[in-house]
Design a protein around this motif. Structure first.
Motif, short mmCIF file in Angstrom:
data_model
loop_
_atom_site.label_atom_id
_atom_site.label_comp_id
_atom_site.label_asym_id
_atom_site.label_seq_id
_atom_site.Cartn_x
_atom_site.Cartn_y
_atom_site.Cartn_z
N LEU A 1 76.70 44.63 72.63
CA LEU A 1 75.80 44.56 73.78
C LEU A 1 74.58 45.47 73.58
O LEU A 1 74.69 46.51 72.91
CB LEU A 1 76.54 45.00 75.05
CG LEU A 1 77.75 44.19 75.46
CD1 LEU A 1 78.40 44.82 76.69
CD2 LEU A 1 77.38 42.75 75.76
N GLY B 1 81.70 55.31 65.29
CA GLY B 1 82.76 55.59 66.26
C GLY B 1 84.03 56.09 65.57
O GLY B 1 84.69 57.01 66.06
N GLY C 1 71.83 48.36 74.16
CA GLY C 1 72.02 49.73 74.64
C GLY C 1 71.84 49.88 76.14
O GLY C 1 72.58 50.61 76.80
N ARG D 1 75.14 45.17 62.90
CA ARG D 1 75.03 46.19 63.94
C ARG D 1 76.41 46.61 64.45
O ARG D 1 76.71 47.80 64.54
CB ARG D 1 74.17 45.67 65.08
CG ARG D 1 73.81 46.74 66.10
CD ARG D 1 72.92 46.23 67.20
NE ARG D 1 73.48 45.04 67.81
CZ ARG D 1 72.91 43.84 67.77
NH1 ARG D 1 71.77 43.66 67.15
NH2 ARG D 1 73.48 42.80 68.34
N VAL D 2 77.26 45.63 64.71
CA VAL D 2 78.59 45.93 65.25
C VAL D 2 79.38 46.80 64.27
O VAL D 2 79.94 47.84 64.64
CB VAL D 2 79.35 44.62 65.58
CG1 VAL D 2 80.82 44.89 65.85
CG2 VAL D 2 78.73 43.93 66.78
N ASP E 1 82.02 47.59 69.99
CA ASP E 1 80.78 48.38 69.87
C ASP E 1 79.69 47.56 69.20
O ASP E 1 79.96 46.78 68.27
CB ASP E 1 81.06 49.61 68.99
CG ASP E 1 81.62 50.77 69.80
OD1 ASP E 1 81.21 50.93 70.95
OD2 ASP E 1 82.44 51.51 69.25
N GLY E 2 78.45 47.76 69.64
CA GLY E 2 77.31 47.16 68.98
C GLY E 2 77.02 45.73 69.41
O GLY E 2 76.02 45.14 69.03
N ALA F 1 73.05 50.58 69.02
CA ALA F 1 73.34 49.37 69.81
C ALA F 1 72.06 48.79 70.41
O ALA F 1 71.99 47.61 70.73
CB ALA F 1 74.33 49.70 70.92
N PHE G 1 83.43 52.33 72.10
CA PHE G 1 83.04 53.51 72.89
C PHE G 1 81.74 53.24 73.66
O PHE G 1 81.61 53.65 74.80
CB PHE G 1 82.88 54.73 72.00
CG PHE G 1 84.16 55.11 71.33
CD1 PHE G 1 85.21 55.63 72.06
CD2 PHE G 1 84.35 54.91 69.98
CE1 PHE G 1 86.42 55.94 71.47
CE2 PHE G 1 85.54 55.22 69.37
CZ PHE G 1 86.58 55.73 70.12
N THR G 2 80.80 52.55 73.02
CA THR G 2 79.55 52.28 73.74
C THR G 2 79.77 51.22 74.83
O THR G 2 79.08 51.21 75.82
CB THR G 2 78.44 51.79 72.78
OG1 THR G 2 78.93 50.65 72.08
CG2 THR G 2 78.03 52.85 71.80
N MET H 1 75.33 56.16 68.42
CA MET H 1 75.93 54.83 68.61
C MET H 1 75.13 54.01 69.62
O MET H 1 74.89 52.82 69.43
CB MET H 1 77.38 54.98 69.09
CG MET H 1 78.32 55.46 68.01
SD MET H 1 79.89 55.98 68.69
CE MET H 1 80.67 54.43 69.00
N VAL I 1 77.97 50.41 64.08
CA VAL I 1 78.30 51.24 65.26
C VAL I 1 79.79 51.62 65.24
O VAL I 1 80.15 52.77 65.52
CB VAL I 1 77.93 50.51 66.59
CG1 VAL I 1 78.29 51.37 67.80
CG2 VAL I 1 76.46 50.18 66.63
N ILE I 2 80.63 50.66 64.85
CA ILE I 2 82.07 50.95 64.80
C ILE I 2 82.35 52.05 63.77
O ILE I 2 83.18 52.93 64.01
CB ILE I 2 82.87 49.66 64.48
CG1 ILE I 2 82.83 48.72 65.70
CG2 ILE I 2 84.32 49.96 64.12
CD1 ILE I 2 83.39 47.35 65.44
#
Lengths: 210, 256
Positions: free
Chosen positions: A8, B117, A10, B109-110, A5-6, B31, A103-104, B27, B113-114
Motif C-alpha cells: 500500500l 522489517g 505510504g 518494493r514489497v 509490507d510495501g 512504501a 509492519f507498515t 519502511m 520493505v519486508i
C-alpha cells in the motif's frame, strides 16, 4: 487476507495507523469505563490474541490457495471493545513471527480485521436480545460469518482500490466480489464454529460472553 | 560466520528506541515510492542493510514464503487486467505490458520493505523491550497485552498438544464427517479458552504482586543507566537521512 509490507502507498499506511491509534484509544477507554480492573482486560485480551495467532497455523485448503480461520467474530463476542487492541497485538505477532501481514500495513490490517470484529460484536448484541440457546446460536453464527466476510471485503476493497493500476471500476468490483466468494466456505465454517463455541460457553461459563 | 555474528551484535546493540523509529520511517518512505527509477534503488538499500545486519539469508528466504504467494496473485491480477500494449496473447488470455511493469515494481518494493522489517525484528532483543516500548509512547495496556500474548502463544500450543494426546489415548480417531469433527473441535477450543482465561488472570495478578508495572523496575533502571552508543546515533542519522531523501526525491519526481 493480510496485506504485506510495501503493498500500500505510504499515505494509506499512515492513515491506517492514525485510524488504528484513535480506535485503540477509544476502545481501551470504553473497556475501562465498563471494567475497572485492568487485570481482566489484559488477561482476556492476551488469551484471545494468542488464540488469534495460533489459529493462523491452521491452513484450510481452498484451491488454488489455502485460507486460515480468523476468529474475528468470536473475539468480538468474548472481548467486546477490547477485541480491537487484541487483534492489533495478534497481527503484530503474526507479522513479526512469520511474515503474515506487515509492519507498515499493521494499521490498515488492524482496521479491517478489528473493525470487522467490532461490527460482528454489534450484530451479535443486536440479535442476542432474546434469551436461550437458539438466540445464541443464531447471533453467534451471524457474528462468526460477519467477522470473516467484513474483514475480506474491507481488505479486498483497500487492496484493489489503492493499486494505481489502469483497471476499470467494473473489474475492480468483480475482483472484490470474487475474493469474498472465495472466502464464503471459511465464513460459513467460522459462523458454525462461533455459534457452537458461544453455546458451549453459555452452558459452561456464561460470564465469558458479553 | 564470526563476521556475521559481529555485524549482528552491532545491530543488536543499536538502541531500540532509535532503531525501531528510524527503520520504521525507512519502511514507510520505501512504501511511498511509486517512481520506476526510484524503485530500483530500494533493493540496493535493503541489500546494504541486510548485509550490514548479519541476519542469515536462509531466514530471509523462509520469511519470503507467505508474501510471495500473495504477490503472485496480485501480479497475475495486474498483468491480466491492467491496460497498455499487449505483451503476450495466448488464446483468450492477454498479458498487458503496463500491468507487467506495475507487477514487477510492486514485487520489488514489497520484498525490499519486508527485508528491512526482518532486519528490524530479528536484531531487536526482547529483554527490556517492554520498558522501551512504553517510553516510545505505546500505551501501557497494549504492551502488557503483548507480553502476556507472547507467553500464552506457547501455553495454548502446549495445552492443545496435551489435549490431543489425551484424546488419542482414550481411543479417539478423527472421522470424515464434518459434523463429528466440529463436535470434537468446539469443546476442545472452548475448554482451552476457559482454561487460558483463568490461568492468565492468575499469572497477571502474580506478576503485579511481584512488582511488574511499577514505575521503578529493574529493566527501567538498566535502561536509564545504559548510554546510547555513538555508532547507534550515526546509524540512526544515516537511516533517517536516507528515508527523508527518498521522500523528497519521490515528491520532486511526482511534481516534475
Amino acid at each position: 487476507m493480510h496485506i504485506p509490507d510495501g503493498m500500500l502507498p505510504g499515505e494509506i499506511c499512515a492513515a491506517g495507523y492514525a485510524g488504528t491509534a484513535v480506535l485503540t484509544w477509544f476502545c481501551i477507554k470504553k473497556a475501562r469505563s465498563t471494567n475497572e480492573d485492568s487485570t481482566i482486560i489484559v488477561s482476556r485480551a492476551s488469551v484471545m490474541a494468542a488464540a488469534f495467532f495460533v489459529v493462523s497455523w491452521v491452513h484450510i485448503p481452498l484451491p488454488p490457495v489455502s485460507v486460515h480461520p480468523i476468529l474475528a467474530g468470536l473475539m468480538g463476542i468474548i472481548l467486546g471493545w477490547i477485541s480491537f487492541p487484541a487483534i492489533l497485538v495478534g497481527l503484530f505477532f503474526q507479522a513479526a513471527m512469520f511474515g503474515h501481514g506487515g509492519f507498515t500495513t499493521l494499521g490498515v490490517n488492524a482496521l479491517s480485521m478489528g473493525g470487522a470484529a467490532l461490527l460482528a460484536w454489534a450484530m451479535y448484541r443486536l440479535l442476542r436480545r432474546k434469551q436461550g440457546e437458539r438466540a445464541i446460536l443464531i447471533s453467534g453464527f451471524v457474528a462468526g460469518f460477519a467477522g470473516v466476510s467484513l474483514a475480506v471485503i474491507f481488505t479486498g476493497s483497500v487492496l484493489i482500490l489503492t493499486i494505481p493500476a489502469y483497471i476499470d471500476s467494473g473489474t475492480e468490483l468483480s475482483a472484490i466480489l470474487a475474493m469474498a466468494a472465495a472466502h464464503l466456505p471459511l465464513a460459513l465454517a467460522e459462523g458454525v464454529f462461533t455459534a457452537l463455541v458461544a453455546r458451549f460457553l453459555l452452558r459452561v461459563k456464561p460470564d465469558m460472553l458479553l | 560466520m564470526p563476521h556475521e555474528n559481529r555485524r549482528r551484535r552491532v545491530f543488536e546493540n543499536w538502541d531500540t528506541s532509535l532503531k525501531i523509529p528510524s527503520l520504521f520511517l525507512l519502511m514507510m518512505s520505501m512504501a511511498l515510492i511509486r517512481d520506476q527509477h526510484l524503485i530500483s534503488l530500494l533493493p540496493c538499500i535493503a541489500a546494504i542493510l541486510f548485509i550490514a545486519s548479519g541476519v542469515p539469508l536462509s531466514l530471509l528466504l523462509s520469511r519470503f514464503r507467505a508474501p510471495v504467494v500473495f504477490l503472485l496473485f496480485v501480479s497475475v491480477f495486474l498483468i491480466l487486467f491492467s491496460g497498455g500494449d499487449t505483451l503476450v496473447r495466448a488464446g483468450p488470455v492477454v498479458l498487458k505490458s503496463r500491468g507487467a511493469i506495475l507487477a514487477l515494481n510492486t514485487c520489488v518494493r514489497v520484498l525490499s520493505v519486508i527485508t528491512v522489517g526482518i532486519v528490524m525484528i530479528y536484531t531487536t532483543p526482547l529483554s527490556g523491550l517492554s520498558g522501551k516500548l512504553k517510553r516510545m509512547l505505546i500505551p501501557r495496556i497494549l504492551v502488557d497485552i503483548g507480553i502476556m500474548t507472547g507467553r500464552y502463544i506457547m501455553v495454548i500450543g502446549e495445552d492443545y498438544s496435551k489435549m490431543k494426546t489425551a484424546r488419542k489415548l482414550r481411543g479417539y480417531t478423527p472421522r470424515k464427517s464434518i459434523a463429528r469433527r466440529f463436535g470434537v473441535i468446539v469443546p476442545t477450543a472452548a475448554t482451552l479458552l476457559i482454561k487460558g482465561f483463568q490461568q492468565s488472570e492468575r499469572v497477571f495478578k502474580a506478576m503485579r504482586i511481584r512488582g511488574y508495572g511499577s514505575s521503578f523496575t529493574g529493566e527501567d533502571r538498566g535502561y536509564a543507566l545504559k548510554k546510547t552508543s555513538k555508532s547507534g546515533i550515526v546509524m540512526f542519522l544515516a537511516t533517517v537521512t536516507v528515508s527523508v531523501l527518498l521522500i523528497i526525491l519521490e515528491i520532486t519526481v511526482e511534481t516534475a
